[in-house]
Design an enzyme around this catalytic site. Sequence first.
Site, PDB file in Angstrom:
ATOM      1  CD  GLU A  84     -22.261  42.140   1.725  1.00 11.84           C
ATOM      2  OE1 GLU A  84     -21.317  42.887   1.409  1.00 11.84           O
ATOM      3  OE2 GLU A  84     -22.673  41.220   1.003  1.00 11.84           O
ATOM      4  CD  GLU A 115     -35.264  56.479 -11.492  1.00 16.11           C
ATOM      5  OE1 GLU A 115     -34.773  57.203 -12.384  1.00 16.11           O
ATOM      6  OE2 GLU A 115     -34.943  55.289 -11.335  1.00 16.11           O
TER       7      GLU A 115
END
Length: 298
Positions: A84, A115
């Site tokens: 953004e 992960e």
Amino acid sequence: MSELAKLETEARNPATFDLDRLEPLALVEALHRENYKVAEAVEPLLPHIAQLVEVVAQRLTNGGRLFYVGAGTSGRLGVLDASECHPTFGVPQEMVQGIIAGGPKALTTPVEGAEDDREAGAAEIRARGIGPKDVVVGIAASGRTPFVIGALEAAQASGAVTAAVVNVREAVMSRYAQFTLAAITGPEALTGSTRLKAGTAQKMILNLITTGAMVRMGKAYQNLMVDLKATNTKLRDRAIRIVVEASGTDREQAERALEACDWECKTAIVMLRSRVDAATARARLQAAGGRVREALGE
């Protein structure tokens, strides 16, 4: 008891033991009551966030980059905040980047075991040529995700500034971070579901980091996002309204000025306020380091 079971984020919340027995309104009320604790958990961190904001602003101004690294929800939040920055603040897309364990596929689909791969995290840092100009922020509710630790360790070795955004005390990630932002949100309403309070706190912190840094870099005038990219109808309308607000002119004048300067809000504001053409306005902005106030002599 396992080490994970000892974490604050894994504990059971006594206020929601009967969650599965509640009717819809009582259920969402119980969930929402826990949300009130999130801002309180972030508040004590503000002095430390402010220090990091200034470091990030300085690094980005001097050609550095900001990287968010996480897995699962934490990784998705990092990618979201990074993605953004380009349309909101007009910065190059490579200036703020999100790295998620498992790669782009993991944004929508869990990538099993990603992960837990510490070396993969380090490899991501090396692949991007991260160095002393850059800032790397690791995000993990547990404060101990191997992928993120590997990334922070490699970033630290490269000379980059490192930070950890976590939701537990005494996080393992702190060993590899110059800044630790630990928002202690406590047990989740749904035990262990850190996409709830922990994730909300993480998003708040990331928003503070990027918005704060961009404002410090001159990407705002007053409280207006004057470097936005007017790439669609909604954003062009917002650009016009920004110029109207900042210059005191009407929509027609604002739109004409924006069209004359390729829809650059900053340039249009300086043009209208100083009664100069686009080239002169750009020159004044360049001399002022892109800061509208300084370009206007305020």
